[in-house]
Design a protein around this motif. Sequence first.
Motif, PDB file in Angstrom:
ATOM      1  N   GLY A 296     -25.424  67.316   8.798  1.00  0.00           N
ATOM      2  CA  GLY A 296     -25.592  65.605   9.051  1.00  0.00           C
ATOM      3  C   GLY A 296     -25.530  65.190  10.446  1.00  0.00           C
ATOM      4  N   ASP A 297     -25.906  65.510  11.052  1.00  0.00           N
ATOM      5  CA  ASP A 297     -26.442  65.538  12.506  1.00  0.00           C
ATOM      6  C   ASP A 297     -27.378  64.864  13.274  1.00  0.00           C
ATOM      7  N   ILE A 298     -27.929  64.210  13.375  1.00  0.00           N
ATOM      8  CA  ILE A 298     -29.533  64.230  13.661  1.00  0.00           C
ATOM      9  C   ILE A 298     -29.543  63.817  15.190  1.00  0.00           C
TER      10      ILE A 298
ATOM     11  N   VAL B 190     -26.356  61.034   6.977  1.00  0.00           N
ATOM     12  CA  VAL B 190     -26.245  61.091   8.016  1.00  0.00           C
ATOM     13  C   VAL B 190     -24.990  61.005   9.023  1.00  0.00           C
ATOM     14  N   ASN B 191     -24.248  61.944   9.201  1.00  0.00           N
ATOM     15  CA  ASN B 191     -22.870  62.207  10.112  1.00  0.00           C
ATOM     16  C   ASN B 191     -23.380  61.286  11.872  1.00  0.00           C
ATOM     17  N   ARG B 192     -23.636  61.949  12.867  1.00  0.00           N
ATOM     18  CA  ARG B 192     -23.329  61.399  14.109  1.00  0.00           C
ATOM     19  C   ARG B 192     -25.045  61.059  14.484  1.00  0.00           C
ATOM     20  N   VAL B 193     -25.151  60.605  15.873  1.00  0.00           N
ATOM     21  CA  VAL B 193     -26.707  60.549  15.728  1.00  0.00           C
ATOM     22  C   VAL B 193     -26.672  60.916  17.578  1.00  0.00           C
TER      23      VAL B 193
ATOM     24  N   VAL C  39     -36.874  63.720  15.814  1.00  0.00           N
ATOM     25  CA  VAL C  39     -35.359  63.919  15.236  1.00  0.00           C
ATOM     26  C   VAL C  39     -35.778  64.239  14.535  1.00  0.00           C
ATOM     27  N   VAL C  40     -34.563  65.712  15.225  1.00  0.00           N
ATOM     28  CA  VAL C  40     -34.417  66.921  14.154  1.00  0.00           C
ATOM     29  C   VAL C  40     -33.100  66.785  13.799  1.00  0.00           C
TER      30      VAL C  40
ATOM     31  N   CYS D 176     -30.159  75.801  12.442  1.00  0.00           N
ATOM     32  CA  CYS D 176     -29.161  74.600  12.056  1.00  0.00           C
ATOM     33  C   CYS D 176     -30.661  73.534  11.639  1.00  0.00           C
ATOM     34  N   VAL D 177     -31.488  73.485  11.777  1.00  0.00           N
ATOM     35  CA  VAL D 177     -32.256  72.270  11.464  1.00  0.00           C
ATOM     36  C   VAL D 177     -33.122  71.883  10.158  1.00  0.00           C
TER      37      VAL D 177
END
Length: 227
Positions: A192-194, A23-26, A82-83, A100-101
């Motif tokens: 890594g963004d969600i 996970v990068n950013r939320v 959540v994607v 991107c998903v």
Amino acid sequence: MKYIFELPRVSLPVKDREQQFPVNRVFCVGRNYAEHAKEMGADPDREAPFFFSKPASAVFVPQGEVPYPPRTGDLHHEAELVVALHRGGHSLTVAAARDCVFGYSVGIDFTRRDLQAEAKKQGRPWDTAKGFDASGPMSELVAVEDCGWLDRGAITLSLNGEQKQQGDLSDMIWKVEEIIAELSTYYTLQAGDIIFTGTPAGVGAVNRGDVVDAAIAGAGQLTFRMV
């Protein structure tokens, strides 16, 4: 003296695969279902989506339990699709955003509603209301290639066996690919963004001892007890 700090990287398991998703950013989308917008006292017309964030450390896959946070007497549940993104970019087209998903998860955007209400009243940020420890529990990820594109399907949440939230992904004001495209005009999105994509109507209080059961057709199920 030279100091080297190695911070732990938050990652999520992927269903039926050995890999972990780092996970990068939320990012989170506010009021993306018309009925929820109404219950929060907002206009449900299709205005541009607005965003807020949680820290990556808020995200985890609970092992049956989620801790009730301090400094609140009014914690609310918000079940959300959540994607997870495996690529990104800036000012993406809707078609490029769709590519991107990586996959989906069932998530809960926990909100210290009393702190949020006070922040709104004072014109202050929502960070303490939205970005606290364990405020974003999620189920394991399901890859798009395993479940297909999710643009419709039931999203529900029950509390101690009583259904509280019920909606359909097709009820989203802004669809997943539109959310990603719009978000990419503010940030250069990265692998890594969600993104928490909003919650249907029926949000309400959660107390210690309550059993939360959220499910989204195609994305899975998330069940835990508040402790």
